[in-house]
Enzyme design. Structure first.
Site, PDB file in Angstrom:
ATOM      1  N   ALA A 138     -30.398  -2.117 -16.134  1.00  0.00           N
ATOM      2  CA  ALA A 138     -31.699  -2.330 -15.031  1.00  0.00           C
ATOM      3  C   ALA A 138     -31.031  -3.249 -13.849  1.00  0.00           C
ATOM      4  CB  ALA A 138     -32.228  -3.369 -15.071  1.00  0.00           C
ATOM      5  N   TYR A 139     -30.492  -4.031 -13.884  1.00  0.00           N
ATOM      6  CA  TYR A 139     -29.446  -5.233 -12.709  1.00  0.00           C
ATOM      7  C   TYR A 139     -29.106  -3.096 -11.438  1.00  0.00           C
ATOM      8  CZ  TYR A 139     -28.034  -7.706  -9.120  1.00  0.00           C
ATOM      9  OH  TYR A 139     -27.380  -8.058  -7.638  1.00  0.00           O
ATOM     10  N   PRO A 140     -27.719  -2.896 -12.380  1.00  0.00           N
ATOM     11  CA  PRO A 140     -26.960  -2.180 -10.909  1.00  0.00           C
ATOM     12  C   PRO A 140     -28.252  -0.672 -10.712  1.00  0.00           C
ATOM     13  CG  PRO A 140     -26.164  -2.968 -13.022  1.00  0.00           C
ATOM     14  CD  PRO A 140     -27.004  -3.078 -13.549  1.00  0.00           C
TER      15      PRO A 140
END
Ligand SMILES: NC(=O)c1ccc[n+]([C@@H]2O[C@H](COP(=O)([O-])OP(=O)(O)OC[C@H]3O[C@@H](n4cnc5c(N)ncnc54)[C@H](OP(=O)(O)O)[C@@H]3O)[C@@H](O)[C@H]2O)c1
Length: 256
Positions: A138-140
């Site tokens: 989710a973050y990348p």
């Protein structure tokens, strides 16, 4: 630099403490706070409304807030938290503040992304991590979305006098990841002594926001005050346009 600065923060106490610290250290008392919770699109809209009631123009917008979450959290709008705070909220905020940026052109938009964009992929079939969630995905994805958004925004703003660039601040000793749970919270604590100070982490952001020599540059990615190449997917115009259209749908911009 004597600029009037508006801090867009969700927590009134932390915001006021930051405001007071800036005023004390700089002697510039043109620092104010407008509250916004980026996990709520309604809050983003009301922030912009309040901003536009109080200020007639905006010279620089820095979209900085971001988070990593090891657990899947759903916002009041029904989106996965990372996707909404890191991407959708900045997408909406930028759009609703564009009239203020346009009247004060030449003006600038600086989006804070991350080298994590390199391992990101926009999963259009599962943007909200409903099928499978991992903070490492989710973050990348959200940071790649920041880059794709910057490039597409720059294309759309060409000739308007409003520039849009994005930046990796470095690996910085902030509160980032500390409350995220999981391995990330452990990793950031172990790595803390080797990380940049927040002051050093802010340098390229401030440079992009203010330096005369980059005033005309748009649609680029920067690390340590130098232009850098972002991931292959980030240059895919089809992906950028698709993400733009999906984001406009999800934030209600296509209905305006
Ligand atoms: N630190 C690094 O090594 C690193 C590396 C690459 C990229 N970045 C990027 O740098 C940016 C800044 O991160 P940081 O390192 O300064 O982390 P941080 O210390 O955790 O700061 C993040 C900021 O975002 C705010 N925020 C989080 N959720 C919000 C919400 N729902 N509404 C409004 N504000 C919200 C936080 O507010 P609160 O104070 O209320 O929590 C905090 O001020 C992020 O975009 C991050 O992805 C950081």
């Amino acid at each position: 630099m004597g600029a009037a600065v508006v801090l867009a923060c969700r927590n009134p106490e932390r915001a006021e403490a930051a405001r007071e610290e800036i005023v004390k250290e700089t002697g510039n008392n043109k620092v104010s706070v407008i509250l916004v919770d980026l996990a709520s699109l309604e809050s983003v809209r009301s922030f912009a409304k309040e901003y536009q009631q109080k200020f007639s123009k905006l010279d620089v917008l820095v979209n900085n807030a971001g988070l990593y979450s090891s657990k899947r959290i759903v916002t009041v709008d029904g989106f996965e938290l990372t996707f909404e705070v890191n991407h959708l909220a900045h997408f909406l905020l930028t759009d609703v503040l564009l009239p203020s940026l346009t009247v004060s052109m030449p003006s600038r938009i600086v989006n804070v992304t991350s080298e994590a964009q390199r391992s990101g992929h926009i999963d259009f079939e599962d943007l909200n991590g409903e099928r499978k969630y991992s903070g490492w995905k989710a973050y990348p994805q959200s940071k790649l979305a920041n880059v794709l958004f910057t490039y597409e925004l720059a294309r759309r703003l060409e000739g308007t006098g409003v520039t849009a660039n994005c930046v990796h601040p470095g690996t910085v000793r902030t509160n980032f990841g500390r409350k995220s749970g999981g391995i990330m919270a452990v990793l950031v604590r172990i790595a803390a002594p080797f990380m940049l100070s927040p002051e050093a982490g802010a340098r390229t952001v401030i440079w992009l926001a203010s330096a005369p020599e980059v005033g005309h540059i748009t649609g680029r990615y920067f690390i340590r005050k130098a232009e850098a190449k972002s991931s292959r997917e980030s240059y895919d115009v089809g992906v950028a346009q698709r993400l733009w259209n999906v984001s406009a749908d999800l934030t209600g911009l296509n209905q305006k």
